[in-house]
Design an enzyme around this catalytic site. Structure first.
Site, PDB file in Angstrom:
ATOM      1  N   ASP A   8       1.162  -0.953  -0.526  1.00  0.00           N
ATOM      2  CA  ASP A   8      -0.323  -0.361   0.009  1.00  0.00           C
ATOM      3  C   ASP A   8       0.815   1.248   0.105  1.00  0.00           C
ATOM      4  OD1 ASP A   8      -2.057   1.415  -0.106  1.00  0.00           O
ATOM      5  OD2 ASP A   8      -1.846   1.585   2.701  1.00  0.00           O
TER       6      ASP A   8
ATOM      7  N   ASP B 183      -0.106   5.073   0.938  1.00  0.00           N
ATOM      8  CA  ASP B 183      -0.263   6.204   1.955  1.00  0.00           C
ATOM      9  C   ASP B 183      -0.366   5.282   3.459  1.00  0.00           C
ATOM     10  OD1 ASP B 183       0.119   7.785   0.280  1.00  0.00           O
ATOM     11  OD2 ASP B 183      -2.270   7.856  -0.538  1.00  0.00           O
TER      12      ASP B 183
ATOM     13  N   GLN C 114      -6.990   6.272  -4.501  1.00  0.00           N
ATOM     14  CA  GLN C 114      -6.329   7.687  -4.651  1.00  0.00           C
ATOM     15  C   GLN C 114      -8.253   8.401  -4.969  1.00  0.00           C
ATOM     16  OE1 GLN C 114      -3.447   9.271  -3.546  1.00  0.00           O
ATOM     17  NE2 GLN C 114      -3.103   7.640  -3.700  1.00  0.00           N
TER      18      GLN C 114
END
Length: 176
Positions: free
Chosen positions: A12, A14, A56
């Site tokens: 992943d 973030d 996102q």
């Protein structure tokens, strides 16, 4: 001729590779997690394919455009190249069911916890699913991994390189 299958690490973005400070899309605001670049290099050196799979929704929410996501990923790739590391593919999902920008307002099979980003990569690359892992910081990351048949591991902070070494070589003393 069939390509040799290799294990993969799906990261992943973030909260795992970089600090999750909200909607990160500017290179000047990206802060790498301690050991993140070295973690990618560790995976590369161990023969793993390395992928980034990231929701996102900031695109769908109108905070930034897809070209910002792509530019940030290009910058991250250049930063990694500086230490001899690389990501084999960056995948992102700009869609969200509550998007303010209509063309992104949809339920997507690629938005985690759905497994679409992972399964799309499994179709494009010779991945040994049984030896592959996803490292995420949220339950939705692990749900996506499980749905794709990949083992998911929760990263809750610390030095990512040490974490990856402990996952790849569980019996070794990594010296905390």
């Amino acid at each position: 001729m069939q390509r040799m299958k290799r294990p993969a690490i799906f990261f992943d973005r973030d909260g795992v590779l970089n600090e999750d400070d909200g909607y990160v899309y500017e290179t000047t605001k990206l802060k790498w997690i301690d050991g993140a670049r070295e973690a990618v290099k560790t995976a590369n050196d161990a023969g793993y394919l390395v992928f980034v799979v990231t929701n996102q929704s900031g695109v769908a929410r109108g905070f930034f455009d897809e070209h910002h996501v792509q530019a940030l990923h290009e910058w991250m790739a250049a930063e990694l190249a500086g230490i001899g590391a690389h990501v084999d593919a960056f995948e992102y999902c700009p869609y969200h069911p509550d998007a303010v920008i209509e063309r992104y307002r949809q339920v997507s099979h690629r938005r985690k916890p759905a497994p679409g980003m992972i399964t799309d990569l499994l179709e494009r690359f010779p991945v040994d699913i049984g030896r592959s892992i996803l490292i995420g910081d949220k339950p939705t990351d692990l749900e996506a991994a499980r749905a794709a048949g990949v083992h998911g591991i929760l990263f809750s902070g610390g030095n990512l390189a040490e974490f990856v070494r402990s996952v790849l070589h569980p019996g070794r003393n990594i010296g905390n």
